[in-house]
Enzyme design. Structure first.
Site, mmCIF file in Angstrom:
data_model
loop_
_atom_site.group_PDB
_atom_site.id
_atom_site.type_symbol
_atom_site.label_atom_id
_atom_site.label_comp_id
_atom_site.label_asym_id
_atom_site.label_seq_id
_atom_site.Cartn_x
_atom_site.Cartn_y
_atom_site.Cartn_z
ATOM 1 N N ALA A 48 0.860 -1.204 0.000
ATOM 2 C CA ALA A 48 0.000 0.000 0.000
ATOM 3 C C ALA A 48 0.888 1.243 0.000
ATOM 4 C CB ALA A 48 -0.910 -0.013 1.218
ATOM 5 N N HIS A 340 -7.218 -4.229 -8.806
ATOM 6 C CA HIS A 340 -6.554 -3.667 -7.632
ATOM 7 C C HIS A 340 -7.199 -4.076 -6.313
ATOM 8 C CE1 HIS A 340 -4.159 -0.828 -5.412
ATOM 9 N NE2 HIS A 340 -5.206 -0.110 -5.036
ATOM 10 N N ARG A 375 -14.601 1.045 -3.965
ATOM 11 C CA ARG A 375 -13.950 1.530 -2.734
ATOM 12 C C ARG A 375 -13.398 2.942 -2.921
ATOM 13 N NH1 ARG A 375 -7.992 0.838 -0.932
ATOM 14 N NH2 ARG A 375 -7.764 0.797 -3.175
ATOM 15 N N LEU A 381 -7.253 -0.002 4.227
ATOM 16 C CA LEU A 381 -6.413 -0.300 5.390
ATOM 17 C C LEU A 381 -7.230 -0.006 6.650
ATOM 18 C CD1 LEU A 381 -3.025 1.260 4.188
ATOM 19 C CD2 LEU A 381 -3.513 -1.170 4.476
HETATM 20 C C1 LIG Z 1 -0.191 -1.866 -4.617
HETATM 21 C C2 LIG Z 1 -1.299 -1.617 -3.645
HETATM 22 C C3 LIG Z 1 -1.467 -0.351 -3.090
HETATM 23 C C4 LIG Z 1 -2.491 -0.117 -2.164
HETATM 24 N N1 LIG Z 1 -2.596 1.115 -1.573
HETATM 25 C C5 LIG Z 1 -3.509 1.305 -0.597
HETATM 26 C C6 LIG Z 1 -3.550 2.518 0.141
HETATM 27 O O1 LIG Z 1 -2.746 3.412 -0.073
HETATM 28 N N2 LIG Z 1 -4.499 2.656 1.105
HETATM 29 C C7 LIG Z 1 -5.405 1.660 1.392
HETATM 30 O O2 LIG Z 1 -6.243 1.848 2.278
HETATM 31 N N3 LIG Z 1 -5.372 0.495 0.719
HETATM 32 C C8 LIG Z 1 -4.441 0.298 -0.251
HETATM 33 N N4 LIG Z 1 -4.404 -0.911 -0.907
HETATM 34 C C9 LIG Z 1 -5.328 -1.964 -0.518
HETATM 35 C C10 LIG Z 1 -4.869 -2.531 0.836
HETATM 36 O O3 LIG Z 1 -3.464 -2.662 0.817
HETATM 37 C C11 LIG Z 1 -5.497 -3.885 1.098
HETATM 38 O O4 LIG Z 1 -6.868 -3.848 0.877
HETATM 39 C C12 LIG Z 1 -5.249 -4.305 2.539
HETATM 40 O O5 LIG Z 1 -3.880 -4.233 2.819
HETATM 41 C C13 LIG Z 1 -5.763 -5.715 2.757
HETATM 42 O O6 LIG Z 1 -5.327 -6.129 4.024
HETATM 43 P P1 LIG Z 1 -5.688 -7.587 4.522
HETATM 44 O O7 LIG Z 1 -5.092 -7.720 5.859
HETATM 45 O O8 LIG Z 1 -7.129 -7.839 4.341
HETATM 46 O O9 LIG Z 1 -4.962 -8.549 3.462
HETATM 47 P P2 LIG Z 1 -3.443 -8.619 2.979
HETATM 48 O O10 LIG Z 1 -2.652 -7.482 3.471
HETATM 49 O O11 LIG Z 1 -3.445 -8.864 1.514
HETATM 50 O O12 LIG Z 1 -2.908 -9.932 3.711
HETATM 51 C C14 LIG Z 1 -3.365 -11.198 3.273
HETATM 52 C C15 LIG Z 1 -2.595 -12.259 4.027
HETATM 53 O O13 LIG Z 1 -3.236 -13.505 3.833
HETATM 54 C C16 LIG Z 1 -2.254 -14.493 3.554
HETATM 55 N N5 LIG Z 1 -2.890 -15.573 2.780
HETATM 56 C C17 LIG Z 1 -3.592 -15.512 1.641
HETATM 57 N N6 LIG Z 1 -4.023 -16.732 1.285
HETATM 58 C C18 LIG Z 1 -3.559 -17.584 2.244
HETATM 59 C C19 LIG Z 1 -3.647 -18.993 2.431
HETATM 60 N N7 LIG Z 1 -4.291 -19.806 1.588
HETATM 61 N N8 LIG Z 1 -3.040 -19.534 3.528
HETATM 62 C C20 LIG Z 1 -2.340 -18.751 4.405
HETATM 63 N N9 LIG Z 1 -2.233 -17.423 4.277
HETATM 64 C C21 LIG Z 1 -2.835 -16.853 3.210
HETATM 65 C C22 LIG Z 1 -1.176 -13.752 2.794
HETATM 66 O O14 LIG Z 1 0.037 -14.478 2.858
HETATM 67 C C23 LIG Z 1 -1.148 -12.442 3.585
HETATM 68 O O15 LIG Z 1 -0.348 -12.590 4.734
HETATM 69 C C24 LIG Z 1 -3.390 -1.165 -1.834
HETATM 70 C C25 LIG Z 1 -3.223 -2.427 -2.402
HETATM 71 C C26 LIG Z 1 -2.179 -2.657 -3.288
HETATM 72 C C27 LIG Z 1 -2.014 -4.032 -3.870
#
Ligand SMILES: Cc1cc2nc3c(=O)[nH]c(=O)nc-3n(C[C@H](O)[C@H](O)[C@H](O)COP(=O)(O)OP(=O)(O)OC[C@H]3O[C@@H](n4cnc5c(N)ncnc54)[C@H](O)[C@@H]3O)c2cc1C
Length: 426
Positions: A48, A340, A375, A381
């Site tokens: 992010a 995204h 979104r 986040l």
């Molecule tokens: C390039 C980029 C830029 C972004 N910029 C922003 C921003 O500036 N502001 C904002 O609010 N959002 C932003 N987002 C979106 C935001 O980063 C995500 O929506 C948020 O981080 C999701 O968090 P999460 O904890 O749900 O999942 P994630 O952070 O994706 O974590 C998922 C976890 O699940 C694990 N996992 C997946 N499948 C399995 C499995 N089968 N077994 C075990 N573990 C597994 C992975 O290993 C990982 O640890 C961005 C996204 C990207 C890709």
């Protein structure tokens, strides 16, 4: 091998890590196992860039942030959920700061709030253009200090143990040992992030393949809004660049989109021009590309900001683009839209509760009604943080009410899970 735990958290992004910290604060004697598919850092959270949206100063107020979110969501957000999440934001951000995240400040020492598409005010807290990296690292630092959290990396969840709408844990592939483990858990939480990797062009890392949503579906949960996949308008277009995002904050600081001939085009599509909501900008670029037959458009910051400003505000993007011989202080950046953010997911409350008992889903894998059809930038986040907090509170209640021995007996009988840990605890 067979394991048992009080809480199994699948995923180590902002939602999984902050949930683990919260649970350990609320219940120091619970055994918490957090697993990740690859290395702990590898997550959407880590990548992010732009930051976290939050009403922070007196020019702004919750009503404005709520309206911006509802407008971006195109009439499909659940307003009650939007209100609950946004009004909890300042409290959760203060906790992040307490856990060590140092958001950028201006020369007066105040937080340097950024602006992004669809936001009517400056309200994005950020750590230059590497916000996710900073948040993920600080959360990992915290989690590693806590005794009752065990972390297993390269443990890939393959399926849930679920029967008759009750979840008892999960099957895990231990990728290093090439073994399947059976994990019995009183509470299983999916914090597995999005599914960008199901598309050819995405800003997401390889771990974002929708595993959690698929597992939850097989366990009987309801899945909603999967048709609303958000495309980010500006992903670096280069044959050797893999999934590199050019943050929306760059347009917030004055960067302008133009076609290959150098013509600006966003004024044809939306009164907010380059700062229109993401879906509008992505569709506009797509329309321009279809008309021209070109492979990409350009995003230009070099004509609007000086070199020092660009390097200090966007150091990560500056360095990454240089690897491909693009100097963003002098050159426009070739960009295309790419998959995204997963606005849909497993239908869940803001406390992660699903329609399968003992199974919680939080973060990008969940569909709470917060994002509707689209979104608002930097709201995700935040959703992860707020839902982790609420999930910790409600699951705690459930764990403390469940009789441990009865629960693990059911696991053993139903799934033949040998539970040596339970015996030593009871
Ligand atoms: C390039 C980029 C830029 C972004 N910029 C922003 C921003 O500036 N502001 C904002 O609010 N959002 C932003 N987002 C979106 C935001 O980063 C995500 O929506 C948020 O981080 C999701 O968090 P999460 O904890 O749900 O999942 P994630 O952070 O994706 O974590 C998922 C976890 O699940 C694990 N996992 C997946 N499948 C399995 C499995 N089968 N077994 C075990 N573990 C597994 C992975 O290993 C990982 O640890 C961005 C996204 C990207 C890709």
């Amino acid at each position: 091998m067979k394991f048992s735990t009080d809480v199994l958290i699948i995923g180590g992004g902002i939602s999984g890590l902050s949930l683990a910290i919260k649970l350990s604060q609320f219940a120091k004697d619970y055994k918490i196992l957090l697993i990740t598919k690859e290395k702990l850092e590898e997550s959407n959270t880590f990548y992010a860039q732009g930051g976290i949206a939050c009403v922070w100063n007196e020019n702004d107020n919750f009503e404005k942030h709520i309206q911006d979110t509802l407008i971006a969501g195109d009439g499909l957000c659940d307003e009650n959920i939007v209100r609950q999440i946004l009004t909890q934001a300042p409290q959760r951000i203060k906790e992040l700061i307490k856990w060590g995240v140092e958001f950028d400040r201006n020369e007066n020492g105040e937080y340097d709030l950024g602006k992004e598409g669809g936001h009517s005010e400056r309200r994005i807290l950020h750590v230059n253009d590497l916000t996710g990296k900073s948040v993920e690292s600080k959360l990992i630092e915290q989690v590693r200090k806590i005794n009752n959290i065990e972390i297993k990396e390269q443990w890939c969840a393959v399926n849930l143990y679920a029967k008759d709408f009750v979840c008892y844990g999960a099957y895990i592939l231990d990728q290093a040992r090439r073994e399947i483990h059976n994990i019995a858990a009183r509470i299983t939480v999916l914090a597995t992030g999005g599914a960008g990797k199901i598309y050819l062009y995405t800003t997401n890392p390889d771990v974002a393949s929708g595993d959690g949503i698929a597992m939850a579906y097989r366990a009987g949960t309801t899945i909603a809004n999967m048709e609303f996949y958000q495309f980010h308008p500006t992903c670096l277009y280069h044959p050797y660049a893999k999934s590199f995002l050019i943050t929306e904050a760059m347009r917030g600081e004055g960067a302008i989109l133009m076609d290959i001939a150098g013509n600006k085009f966003m004024e044809k599509y939306h009164p907010e021009k380059d700062l229109a909501p993401r879906d509008v900008v992505s569709r506009a670029i797509d329309a321009e590309l279809k008309k021209s037959g070109d492979d990409h458009v350009y995003l230009d910051i070099s004509s609007y900001r000086d070199s020092n400003f660009i390097k200090s505000h966007f150091p990560g993007i500056y360095e990454e683009c240089l690897k491909y011989n693009i100097d963003i202080t002098t050159d426009p950046i070739p960009v295309v839209p790419a998959a995204h953010y997963c606005c849909g997911g497993v239908l869940a409350g803001i406390d992660g509760i699903t329609d399968v008992k003992n199974l919680y889903v939080i973060g990008e894998s969940a569909c709470t009604g917060f994002h509707g059809a689209n979104r608002l930038a930097s709201n995700s986040l935040l959703e992860g943080l707020v839902c982790a907090h609420n999930c910790a509170k409600s699951s705690l209640f459930l764990v403390s009410r469940a009789s441990s021995s009865r629960f693990f007996n059911i696991c053993r009988i139903s799934f033949k899970v040998c539970d040596s840990h339970r015996k030593s605890r009871s």
